[in-house]
Design a protein around this motif. Structure first.
Motif, PDB file in Angstrom:
ATOM      1  N   ALA A 126       0.865  -1.187   0.000  1.00 19.03           N
ATOM      2  CA  ALA A 126       0.000   0.000   0.000  1.00 19.03           C
ATOM      3  C   ALA A 126       0.898   1.232   0.000  1.00 19.03           C
ATOM      4  O   ALA A 126       1.844   1.320   0.790  1.00 19.03           O
ATOM      5  CB  ALA A 126      -0.912   0.008   1.217  1.00 19.03           C
ATOM      6  N   LEU A 127       0.621   2.166  -0.887  1.00 18.19           N
ATOM      7  CA  LEU A 127       1.429   3.375  -1.024  1.00 18.19           C
ATOM      8  C   LEU A 127       0.594   4.596  -0.663  1.00 18.19           C
ATOM      9  O   LEU A 127      -0.521   4.771  -1.165  1.00 18.19           O
ATOM     10  CB  LEU A 127       1.939   3.514  -2.462  1.00 18.19           C
ATOM     11  CG  LEU A 127       2.710   4.792  -2.805  1.00 18.19           C
ATOM     12  CD1 LEU A 127       4.015   4.867  -2.007  1.00 18.19           C
ATOM     13  CD2 LEU A 127       3.000   4.851  -4.303  1.00 18.19           C
ATOM     14  N   ASP A 128       1.139   5.439   0.202  1.00 15.40           N
ATOM     15  CA  ASP A 128       0.441   6.671   0.573  1.00 15.40           C
ATOM     16  C   ASP A 128       1.436   7.574   1.292  1.00 15.40           C
ATOM     17  O   ASP A 128       2.592   7.203   1.526  1.00 15.40           O
ATOM     18  CB  ASP A 128      -0.754   6.372   1.488  1.00 15.40           C
ATOM     19  CG  ASP A 128      -1.843   7.445   1.362  1.00 15.40           C
ATOM     20  OD1 ASP A 128      -1.561   8.514   0.797  1.00 15.40           O
ATOM     21  OD2 ASP A 128      -2.964   7.206   1.845  1.00 15.40           O
ATOM     22  N   SER A 129       0.974   8.762   1.633  1.00 17.32           N
ATOM     23  CA  SER A 129       1.828   9.703   2.368  1.00 17.32           C
ATOM     24  C   SER A 129       1.008  10.332   3.486  1.00 17.32           C
ATOM     25  O   SER A 129      -0.221  10.367   3.437  1.00 17.32           O
ATOM     26  CB  SER A 129       2.368  10.794   1.438  1.00 17.32           C
ATOM     27  OG  SER A 129       1.315  11.636   0.999  1.00 17.32           O
ATOM     28  N   THR A 130       1.710  10.815   4.494  1.00 19.08           N
ATOM     29  CA  THR A 130       1.078  11.551   5.581  1.00 19.08           C
ATOM     30  C   THR A 130       1.857  12.832   5.823  1.00 19.08           C
ATOM     31  O   THR A 130       3.070  12.885   5.615  1.00 19.08           O
ATOM     32  CB  THR A 130       1.016  10.704   6.874  1.00 19.08           C
ATOM     33  OG1 THR A 130       0.248  11.393   7.862  1.00 19.08           O
ATOM     34  CG2 THR A 130       2.402  10.439   7.433  1.00 19.08           C
ATOM     35  N   THR A 131       1.152  13.874   6.242  1.00 23.81           N
ATOM     36  CA  THR A 131       1.751  15.186   6.442  1.00 23.81           C
ATOM     37  C   THR A 131       1.872  15.489   7.927  1.00 23.81           C
ATOM     38  O   THR A 131       0.939  15.254   8.697  1.00 23.81           O
ATOM     39  CB  THR A 131       0.907  16.277   5.759  1.00 23.81           C
ATOM     40  OG1 THR A 131       0.788  15.967   4.363  1.00 23.81           O
ATOM     41  CG2 THR A 131       1.547  17.650   5.921  1.00 23.81           C
ATOM     42  N   ILE A 132       3.037  15.988   8.330  1.00 25.46           N
ATOM     43  CA  ILE A 132       3.279  16.419   9.704  1.00 25.46           C
ATOM     44  C   ILE A 132       3.474  17.927   9.687  1.00 25.46           C
ATOM     45  O   ILE A 132       4.439  18.426   9.092  1.00 25.46           O
ATOM     46  CB  ILE A 132       4.506  15.723  10.306  1.00 25.46           C
ATOM     47  CG1 ILE A 132       4.307  14.195  10.293  1.00 25.46           C
ATOM     48  CG2 ILE A 132       4.767  16.215  11.728  1.00 25.46           C
ATOM     49  CD1 ILE A 132       5.520  13.414  10.746  1.00 25.46           C
ATOM     50  N   ASP A 133       2.561  18.663  10.289  1.00 23.08           N
ATOM     51  CA  ASP A 133       2.614  20.125  10.273  1.00 23.08           C
ATOM     52  C   ASP A 133       3.708  20.651  11.190  1.00 23.08           C
ATOM     53  O   ASP A 133       3.935  20.129  12.286  1.00 23.08           O
ATOM     54  CB  ASP A 133       1.261  20.706  10.700  1.00 23.08           C
ATOM     55  CG  ASP A 133       0.155  20.404   9.699  1.00 23.08           C
ATOM     56  OD1 ASP A 133       0.479  20.285   8.500  1.00 23.08           O
ATOM     57  OD2 ASP A 133      -1.007  20.278  10.112  1.00 23.08           O
ATOM     58  N   PHE A 299      -1.779   2.584   9.905  1.00 24.08           N
ATOM     59  CA  PHE A 299      -0.359   2.627  10.248  1.00 24.08           C
ATOM     60  C   PHE A 299       0.076   4.056  10.553  1.00 24.08           C
ATOM     61  O   PHE A 299       0.755   4.311  11.561  1.00 24.08           O
ATOM     62  CB  PHE A 299       0.463   2.055   9.090  1.00 24.08           C
ATOM     63  CG  PHE A 299       1.950   2.268   9.233  1.00 24.08           C
ATOM     64  CD1 PHE A 299       2.694   1.487  10.103  1.00 24.08           C
ATOM     65  CD2 PHE A 299       2.600   3.261   8.515  1.00 24.08           C
ATOM     66  CE1 PHE A 299       4.064   1.680  10.250  1.00 24.08           C
ATOM     67  CE2 PHE A 299       3.965   3.465   8.643  1.00 24.08           C
ATOM     68  CZ  PHE A 299       4.693   2.669   9.512  1.00 24.08           C
ATOM     69  N   PHE A 300      -0.323   5.010   9.715  1.00 27.26           N
ATOM     70  CA  PHE A 300       0.031   6.413   9.959  1.00 27.26           C
ATOM     71  C   PHE A 300      -0.569   6.903  11.275  1.00 27.26           C
ATOM     72  O   PHE A 300       0.089   7.600  12.053  1.00 27.26           O
ATOM     73  CB  PHE A 300      -0.470   7.288   8.808  1.00 27.26           C
ATOM     74  CG  PHE A 300       0.331   7.151   7.535  1.00 27.26           C
ATOM     75  CD1 PHE A 300       1.700   6.984   7.589  1.00 27.26           C
ATOM     76  CD2 PHE A 300      -0.286   7.186   6.301  1.00 27.26           C
ATOM     77  CE1 PHE A 300       2.451   6.858   6.425  1.00 27.26           C
ATOM     78  CE2 PHE A 300       0.449   7.069   5.135  1.00 27.26           C
ATOM     79  CZ  PHE A 300       1.821   6.901   5.193  1.00 27.26           C
ATOM     80  N   LYS A 301      -1.818   6.542  11.510  1.00 25.89           N
ATOM     81  CA  LYS A 301      -2.475   6.951  12.752  1.00 25.89           C
ATOM     82  C   LYS A 301      -1.750   6.359  13.960  1.00 25.89           C
ATOM     83  O   LYS A 301      -1.533   7.039  14.971  1.00 25.89           O
ATOM     84  CB  LYS A 301      -3.939   6.500  12.733  1.00 25.89           C
ATOM     85  CG  LYS A 301      -4.733   6.915  13.966  1.00 25.89           C
ATOM     86  CD  LYS A 301      -6.185   6.459  13.857  1.00 25.89           C
ATOM     87  CE  LYS A 301      -6.969   6.866  15.099  1.00 25.89           C
ATOM     88  NZ  LYS A 301      -8.387   6.414  15.015  1.00 25.89           N
ATOM     89  N   TRP A 302      -1.313   5.108  13.825  1.00 24.63           N
ATOM     90  CA  TRP A 302      -0.652   4.424  14.937  1.00 24.63           C
ATOM     91  C   TRP A 302       0.682   5.066  15.250  1.00 24.63           C
ATOM     92  O   TRP A 302       0.984   5.348  16.419  1.00 24.63           O
ATOM     93  CB  TRP A 302      -0.470   2.946  14.569  1.00 24.63           C
ATOM     94  CG  TRP A 302      -0.100   2.077  15.721  1.00 24.63           C
ATOM     95  CD1 TRP A 302      -0.935   1.348  16.519  1.00 24.63           C
ATOM     96  CD2 TRP A 302       1.229   1.847  16.226  1.00 24.63           C
ATOM     97  NE1 TRP A 302      -0.211   0.676  17.472  1.00 24.63           N
ATOM     98  CE2 TRP A 302       1.106   0.956  17.323  1.00 24.63           C
ATOM     99  CE3 TRP A 302       2.487   2.289  15.857  1.00 24.63           C
ATOM    100  CZ2 TRP A 302       2.209   0.517  18.039  1.00 24.63           C
ATOM    101  CZ3 TRP A 302       3.595   1.861  16.586  1.00 24.63           C
ATOM    102  CH2 TRP A 302       3.450   0.983  17.653  1.00 24.63           C
ATOM    103  N   ILE A 303       1.521   5.295  14.231  1.00 23.52           N
ATOM    104  CA  ILE A 303       2.853   5.829  14.520  1.00 23.52           C
ATOM    105  C   ILE A 303       2.774   7.266  15.021  1.00 23.52           C
ATOM    106  O   ILE A 303       3.612   7.698  15.823  1.00 23.52           O
ATOM    107  CB  ILE A 303       3.785   5.732  13.295  1.00 23.52           C
ATOM    108  CG1 ILE A 303       3.262   6.578  12.127  1.00 23.52           C
ATOM    109  CG2 ILE A 303       3.997   4.289  12.886  1.00 23.52           C
ATOM    110  CD1 ILE A 303       4.226   6.641  10.964  1.00 23.52           C
ATOM    111  N   LYS A 304       1.775   8.025  14.587  1.00 27.15           N
ATOM    112  CA  LYS A 304       1.641   9.393  15.096  1.00 27.15           C
ATOM    113  C   LYS A 304       1.212   9.407  16.553  1.00 27.15           C
ATOM    114  O   LYS A 304       1.565  10.316  17.307  1.00 27.15           O
ATOM    115  CB  LYS A 304       0.629  10.168  14.242  1.00 27.15           C
ATOM    116  CG  LYS A 304       1.175  10.610  12.886  1.00 27.15           C
ATOM    117  CD  LYS A 304       0.156  11.450  12.140  1.00 27.15           C
ATOM    118  CE  LYS A 304       0.729  11.993  10.841  1.00 27.15           C
ATOM    119  NZ  LYS A 304      -0.243  12.838  10.120  1.00 27.15           N
TER     120      LYS A 304
END
Length: 388
Positions: A126-133, A299-304
């Motif tokens: 699965a490919l995606d990105s997440t943004t950290i402000d 996964f993004f929600k978990w690591i954040k």
């Protein structure tokens, strides 16, 4: 027999020290360094990840309160806020990136026998990105908008074990489509992406490998139907078609045929249209593959929530990237331990237990499972065998 090691030391036993030293030598991480080594920096930052420290001063205060145990944790240098800040600023972040990649390769080997789908033996990503402000005045090297800075984590997640196999850290202006230019493609693998990655010229490169993609179509995609295949509408499928693109640029960028699958989700009532270059899998499997893309969002929600990657201990690009790669290394280390010890507990549960027991001297398996066990059969043995 159990040697009475600290829990933190037992976790770090899974880190490949020879590989780490090679990475340090490759990027001259300890050039003109006398006391506080790259290993000391990694261990301090890993401690911060495991115990949820919020600042460098927080790390310093906690470790100095356990001064007599630092040697047994593997930390040889004197821990101070200024020394750690200087290390994060100057030690090359690629040291920790390469260490993380080595750990990822180890984890993937352990999880390769796990089944993702009964219909597929190939690897599914699965490919995606997440943004950290971020604050623009503090992080001017990561522009995003006029008054805001941000970084993006472009991540390729192996859905067997939820192991991140590729991570690219960029500023907020780096578009998702550009990640396809640096994405390592694997023969026969499936790549699940949302429509933010819909670029037909880049998707045509998948056919050269060959690899398969599953993505969503945009509403203005122009196409012509060649064939319609029968579907079972009771499963939610509406149509399964072979199409060719008719838009001037789209037809030029992707001259091959595509498969178009339309599916209606009973829970939400929405109709979703998928595009893929795979013509052999059942249409329902294509829809189910795209549904599995939700794992990368989790996964993004978990690591954040559970790793220290939203607030940073330094403001330079090197410090931020070092912290993120060390966080990824800790995540993969725990995933490796989970598999090595054959634990049924979730990564969240294991990290929570570790966070309050790093200075305890009990076997790790017993701590997590509350059961006795023989340490010799579980812990990785570094003693060479004289006889086969």
């Amino acid at each position: 027999m159990f040697a009475g090691q600290l829990i933190f030391k037992q976790v770090m036993e899974f880190m490949p020290l020879p590989t780490f030293r090679r990475c340090v030598a490759k990027y001259q991480g300890e050039r003109r360094v006398r006391r506080f080594s790259c290993l000391d920096q990694f261990l301090c930052m890993a401690f911060a990840q495991i115990t949820y420290r919020e600042s460098l001063r927080d790390i310093e205060a906690c470790l100095r309160s356990q001064q007599k145990k630092l040697y047994h944790m593997g930390i040889r240098g004197r821990v101070s806020k200024s020394t750690l800040a200087d290390a994060n600023e100057k030690r090359d972040w690629r040291i920790y990136a390469e260490l993380a990649q080595h750990l990822i390769a180890t984890a993937r080997e352990l999880y390769k026998e796990d089944s993702f789908s009964d219909d597929l033996d190939e690897t599914v990503y699965a490919l995606d990105s997440t943004t950290i402000d971020l604050c623009l005045s503090v992080f001017p090297w990561a522009p995003f908008r006029k008054t805001k800075a941000a970084i993006r984590l472009h991540t390729l997640l192996d859905l067997k074990g939820n192991i991140p196999t590729f991570i690219h850290i960029s500023d907020g202006k780096f578009h998702d489509i550009n990640a396809l230019d640096i994405l390592p493609l694997e023969v026969g693998a499936y790549y699940i992406m949302d429509r933010g990655y819909l670029d037909f010229e880049r998707l045509n490169e998948f056919n050269q490998i060959p690899a398969y993609f599953v993505t969503r179509a945009k509403s203005n995609t122009q196409y012509k139907r060649r064939y319609s295949h029968p579907v079972d509408r009771s499963t939610g499928l509406i149509c399964d078609q072979t199409i060719v693109l008719t838009g001037f640029y789209a037809r030029k960028d992707y001259p091959r045929a595509l498969r178009r699958v339309k599916f209606r989700d009973e829970k939400t009532g929405k109709s979703l249209v998928f595009l893929t270059n795979n013509f052999t899998l059942p249409a329902l499997t294509i829809a189910q593959l795209y549904r599995s893309r939700w794992q990368i969002e989790l996964f993004f929600k978990w690591i954040k929530q559970h790793l220290r990657i939203k607030s940073f201990f330094g403001t330079s690009e090197n410090a931020v990237k070092s912290q993120i790669w060390i966080a990824v290394s800790v995540y993969v280390l725990v995933a490796i331990m989970k598999k090595q010890f054959d634990l049924q507990e979730s990564l969240y549960t294991i990290l929570q237990i570790l966070s309050v027991n790093v200075f305890e001297k009990v076997p790790f398996y017993q701590l997590v499972t509350e059961r006795d066990y023989n340490q010799e059969t579980r812990c990785p043995n570094k003693q060479l065998n004289l006889f086969d």
